[in-house]
Design a protein around this motif. Sequence first.
Motif, PDB file in Angstrom:
ATOM      1  N   GLU A 164       0.833  -1.205   0.000  1.00  0.00           N
ATOM      2  CA  GLU A 164       0.000   0.000   0.000  1.00  0.00           C
ATOM      3  C   GLU A 164       0.872   1.263   0.000  1.00  0.00           C
ATOM      4  OE1 GLU A 164      -0.359  -2.623   1.912  1.00  0.00           O
ATOM      5  OE2 GLU A 164      -2.359  -3.398   1.480  1.00  0.00           O
ATOM      6  N   LEU A 165       1.979   1.201   0.740  1.00  0.00           N
ATOM      7  CA  LEU A 165       2.886   2.358   0.808  1.00  0.00           C
ATOM      8  C   LEU A 165       3.438   2.669  -0.575  1.00  0.00           C
ATOM      9  CD1 LEU A 165       4.576   4.343   2.666  1.00  0.00           C
ATOM     10  CD2 LEU A 165       6.361   2.607   2.582  1.00  0.00           C
ATOM     11  N   MET A 166       3.928   1.626  -1.262  1.00  0.00           N
ATOM     12  CA  MET A 166       4.516   1.857  -2.574  1.00  0.00           C
ATOM     13  C   MET A 166       3.445   2.261  -3.584  1.00  0.00           C
ATOM     14  SD  MET A 166       7.506   1.665  -1.785  1.00  0.00           S
ATOM     15  CE  MET A 166       8.405   1.869  -3.319  1.00  0.00           C
ATOM     16  N   HIS A 167       2.236   1.716  -3.399  1.00  0.00           N
ATOM     17  CA  HIS A 167       1.133   2.098  -4.274  1.00  0.00           C
ATOM     18  C   HIS A 167       0.854   3.594  -4.138  1.00  0.00           C
ATOM     19  CE1 HIS A 167      -2.259   1.037  -6.787  1.00  0.00           C
ATOM     20  NE2 HIS A 167      -2.974   1.897  -6.069  1.00  0.00           N
ATOM     21  N   ALA A 168       0.777   4.054  -2.899  1.00  0.00           N
ATOM     22  CA  ALA A 168       0.510   5.472  -2.643  1.00  0.00           C
ATOM     23  C   ALA A 168       1.651   6.331  -3.189  1.00  0.00           C
ATOM     24  CB  ALA A 168       0.344   5.707  -1.143  1.00  0.00           C
ATOM     25  N   ALA A 169       2.911   5.855  -3.008  1.00  0.00           N
ATOM     26  CA  ALA A 169       4.065   6.625  -3.466  1.00  0.00           C
ATOM     27  C   ALA A 169       4.067   6.739  -4.986  1.00  0.00           C
ATOM     28  CB  ALA A 169       5.354   5.972  -2.972  1.00  0.00           C
ATOM     29  N   LEU A 170       3.759   5.621  -5.653  1.00  0.00           N
ATOM     30  CA  LEU A 170       3.754   5.623  -7.110  1.00  0.00           C
ATOM     31  C   LEU A 170       2.622   6.499  -7.646  1.00  0.00           C
ATOM     32  CD1 LEU A 170       5.492   4.342  -9.238  1.00  0.00           C
ATOM     33  CD2 LEU A 170       3.872   2.448  -9.383  1.00  0.00           C
ATOM     34  N   HIS A 171       1.475   6.398  -6.970  1.00  0.00           N
ATOM     35  CA  HIS A 171       0.336   7.218  -7.372  1.00  0.00           C
ATOM     36  C   HIS A 171       0.710   8.702  -7.286  1.00  0.00           C
ATOM     37  CE1 HIS A 171      -3.888   8.101  -8.031  1.00  0.00           C
ATOM     38  NE2 HIS A 171      -3.779   9.042  -7.096  1.00  0.00           N
ATOM     39  N   LEU A 172       1.403   9.063  -6.206  1.00  0.00           N
ATOM     40  CA  LEU A 172       1.802  10.454  -6.005  1.00  0.00           C
ATOM     41  C   LEU A 172       2.830  10.874  -7.056  1.00  0.00           C
ATOM     42  CD1 LEU A 172       1.345  12.828  -4.053  1.00  0.00           C
ATOM     43  CD2 LEU A 172       3.358  12.077  -2.807  1.00  0.00           C
ATOM     44  N   ALA A 173       3.738   9.945  -7.407  1.00  0.00           N
ATOM     45  CA  ALA A 173       4.760  10.271  -8.404  1.00  0.00           C
ATOM     46  C   ALA A 173       4.112  10.554  -9.753  1.00  0.00           C
ATOM     47  CB  ALA A 173       5.750   9.116  -8.528  1.00  0.00           C
ATOM     48  N   GLU A 174       3.035   9.821 -10.049  1.00  0.00           N
ATOM     49  CA  GLU A 174       2.434   9.952 -11.379  1.00  0.00           C
ATOM     50  C   GLU A 174       1.343  11.008 -11.448  1.00  0.00           C
ATOM     51  OE1 GLU A 174       1.504   5.875 -11.890  1.00  0.00           O
ATOM     52  OE2 GLU A 174       3.434   5.410 -12.845  1.00  0.00           O
ATOM     53  N   ASN A 175       0.626  11.209 -10.325  1.00  0.00           N
ATOM     54  CA  ASN A 175      -0.489  12.172 -10.360  1.00  0.00           C
ATOM     55  C   ASN A 175      -0.372  13.209  -9.246  1.00  0.00           C
ATOM     56  OD1 ASN A 175      -1.940  10.084 -12.118  1.00  0.00           O
ATOM     57  ND2 ASN A 175      -1.779   9.054 -10.142  1.00  0.00           N
ATOM     58  N   GLY A 176       0.822  13.670  -8.985  1.00  0.00           N
ATOM     59  CA  GLY A 176       0.975  14.535  -7.816  1.00  0.00           C
ATOM     60  C   GLY A 176       0.897  16.013  -8.101  1.00  0.00           C
ATOM     61  N   VAL A 177       0.196  16.411  -9.162  1.00  0.00           N
ATOM     62  CA  VAL A 177       0.187  17.835  -9.523  1.00  0.00           C
ATOM     63  C   VAL A 177      -0.395  18.687  -8.410  1.00  0.00           C
ATOM     64  CG1 VAL A 177      -0.222  19.340 -11.492  1.00  0.00           C
ATOM     65  CG2 VAL A 177      -0.470  16.864 -11.753  1.00  0.00           C
ATOM     66  N   ASN A 178      -1.406  18.152  -7.732  1.00  0.00           N
ATOM     67  CA  ASN A 178      -2.094  18.961  -6.727  1.00  0.00           C
ATOM     68  C   ASN A 178      -1.564  18.736  -5.319  1.00  0.00           C
ATOM     69  OD1 ASN A 178      -3.807  20.032  -8.699  1.00  0.00           O
ATOM     70  ND2 ASN A 178      -5.057  18.163  -8.609  1.00  0.00           N
ATOM     71  N   PHE A 179      -0.344  18.276  -5.220  1.00  0.00           N
ATOM     72  CA  PHE A 179       0.241  18.033  -3.893  1.00  0.00           C
ATOM     73  C   PHE A 179       0.405  19.352  -3.151  1.00  0.00           C
ATOM     74  CE2 PHE A 179       4.008  17.327  -1.140  1.00  0.00           C
ATOM     75  CZ  PHE A 179       3.501  16.296  -0.370  1.00  0.00           C
ATOM     76  N   ALA A 180      -0.416  19.565  -2.155  1.00  0.00           N
ATOM     77  CA  ALA A 180      -0.370  20.826  -1.412  1.00  0.00           C
ATOM     78  C   ALA A 180      -0.458  20.532   0.072  1.00  0.00           C
ATOM     79  CB  ALA A 180      -1.520  21.733  -1.852  1.00  0.00           C
ATOM     80  N   PRO A 181       0.653  20.165   0.683  1.00  0.00           N
ATOM     81  CA  PRO A 181       0.610  19.764   2.082  1.00  0.00           C
ATOM     82  C   PRO A 181       0.442  20.949   3.022  1.00  0.00           C
ATOM     83  CG  PRO A 181       2.867  19.832   1.329  1.00  0.00           C
ATOM     84  CD  PRO A 181       2.013  20.132   0.138  1.00  0.00           C
ATOM     85  N   ASN A 182       0.083  20.644   4.246  1.00  0.00           N
ATOM     86  CA  ASN A 182       0.033  21.627   5.309  1.00  0.00           C
ATOM     87  C   ASN A 182       1.473  21.872   5.753  1.00  0.00           C
ATOM     88  OD1 ASN A 182      -0.591  23.135   7.516  1.00  0.00           O
ATOM     89  ND2 ASN A 182      -2.191  21.751   8.247  1.00  0.00           N
TER      90      ASN A 182
END
Lengths: 670, 84
Positions: A164-182
């Motif tokens: 699940e961790l790697m799935h989430a990481a890969l998802h973020l690598a490929e679709n992370g345009v809206n990554f806006a953390p606090n």
Amino acid sequence: MINQPRLVEGRRFVSMALAGQPNVGKSTVFNMLTGLSQHVGNWPGKTVERKTGQYTHAGQTIHLVDLPGTYSLTDNSEEERIARDFILRERPDVVIVIVNAAALERNLYLVAELLVLPVRIVVGLNMMDVAKQQGVEVEPHVLEAALRVPVVPLVATHNQGLYELMHAALHLAENGVNFAPNRPEIRPSHRAVLGDIRSLIAGKTPFPYPEDWAASKLLEGDVELTEAIRRSAPGQWERIHILLRQHEDASLDVAGGRYEWIERMVRAAILEPKAGVITLTDRLDRIALHPLLGIAVLIGIFGLVFWLTYTVALPIVDWLDAVVIFWLAESARGVLATGPAWLISLVVDGLIGGAGMVLVLLPVLGIFFAILGLLEDVGYLARSAYVMDRFMHWMGLHGRSFLPFFIGLGCNVPAVMGARVVGERRARLLTILLIPLVPCTARMAVIAFLAPAFFGERAALVTWGLVTINIVALALTGIVINRTVFKGEHVAFIMEMPLYHLPNARTIGLFVWNNTWSFVKKAGTLILLVSALVWALAYFPSGHIHTSLLARMGRWLEPLGQPMGLADWRMMVALLSSFIAKENTIAVLGILYGTESQLGLTTQVARALSTSSALAFLVIQMTFIPCVATVAAIKQETGWRWTGFSVGFLLILSLCFGILTYQVACLAGL
Amino acid sequence: MADQNKCLQTLSDLAAKRRASVQVLRGGKDFTGRMAVLGFVPGSVVTVIQNYGRGPVLVTVKDVRIALGRGEALKVLVEVLPEE
């Protein structure tokens, strides 16, 4: 901020870095993901270990870099500079941060630092099982909502959640345009000055540092950043410098601000506040960290190391020596029967007799690294530093210096490099100077091989005596150098004591494999070459050893050997060859005393020496100058001056010890 | 020094099981910086786990056990909290 896909040999790959504080199970995660695909080396120009590996998720190859474990990204240590430089310069597609759910606040400190960098982050919430045992319930999705960063719960030791961790990481690598953390912000009391500094360095911040980040690091008093800005913005420097002087308290304030932000983040995510449970770690520490019992435990562990070496490793060594090496030599003789005599001699006496002798030492090394890996993995190693702290202070060192000494029992080379855990320069220097007096497995193997031959049933007693001489020499040298050269400077001991946990076979297995393999590579190249060289010196020009070049060199040294009772030139040559590698002593004795005789090497060597000579030989062997690989490591870490001092000092020390031992033993009528 | 206002003690003076709140860190920037990262910031609560009067001191801060040399524990000024 989206990265272009990277291509290697026409295939797309994703680059990720694994970050985390020490003791969060980061290496377990890395080992689980990469297994034997990992490559262990050093960071370019650094002596910090660099591990890389590959992982394939849903057909996608991921290059994974294991960053050094760091508490923060401030310039406190080499590891911290490496971690932040990698993230800023290499810009991995995703940084996976492993945090310990049982100590969430402290672990999120690193996350708070990473969040202000231009990189996408996934948090792996590890040790969920440990947290639960301690009465802490962490809600991953609540933390995820607060941080606005993917949070995946893990129990890495049981391989839970890694997919699940790697799935989430890969998802973020490929679709992370809206990554806006606090992102954490500085306390109001320093907001104005941060703004001022930010505008002063605008457009003048050197690559690869982001300006916001650089401004806050200046306030924190980061040495590397301060130096970089002083050079890149000379015109503004005076004003920046005045501002920094006026806010010297800011570094505590910045750290305090981060912790306040973290408290707000975790307040909702932690369901059950910790009850005052007495944990297994508390109970074990009452013994392991007790001033008296703790020392008893440590001595017991050393006893166990020696006992296992003698009862498990040595029978394997004997078997390899008597059966495998003998068989190899016989087969080689058979295959080469029609070849020239010198070739048979080179292969059988030189290569098999030399390097083969080295390889039979692998069981000893393997057992030591298995125990060291086990102690590290269960969390004991840090405790040994704690109980030894008091004694290390006598030498002007502290508990941390004990760890390189411990590693030195296996091999002095990683010990010299491992001395980096001792932050302060002088303490590190002293630690490095003392490491060669720690008897490594190779030295101990020579002793284990020769002592029974020389002393029969009293071998164990002699071995303990030899080890004691080394410990006393180490302590006295440390006390004297500290009082004279270093003038007793104080060094700070600050060290985390991790929770005890069950050992992980895979982690220990990989630890043993990586360390033993690096030894085999060394044996396969350097020692093989030396074996061939010693063979050539012993074979030419006459084809007979007693008239060879080596014999001439040895005889030339005989006058030096006289006062130590080493009038046999072969012993002098064996001693000299230990400079190349400690285990060479046995290998060279093997060549010099021949392998064909039915008597066996040990018996032949024992016949050549009197008891006092044998004792002197072993004492010198234990304190002699370190092997060339250790000298190279010392040079790399300290420069030529201290290396020269170290070699010269040990040469004089060992020869004095040798003469003293021989003369005293002779007087005692041995 | 502001030490006199509250009843401040050094961390090295605290017996095992006592809780205290960190008030002041003495010493150089390098030391205070390293300590702050580990959670020794003003206001954070430390619990002493082991203190035999000599040798290192073991404390818990932010749920993590940290060993401090006696010299380092001397530089942490704390306000003792009442026993629970």
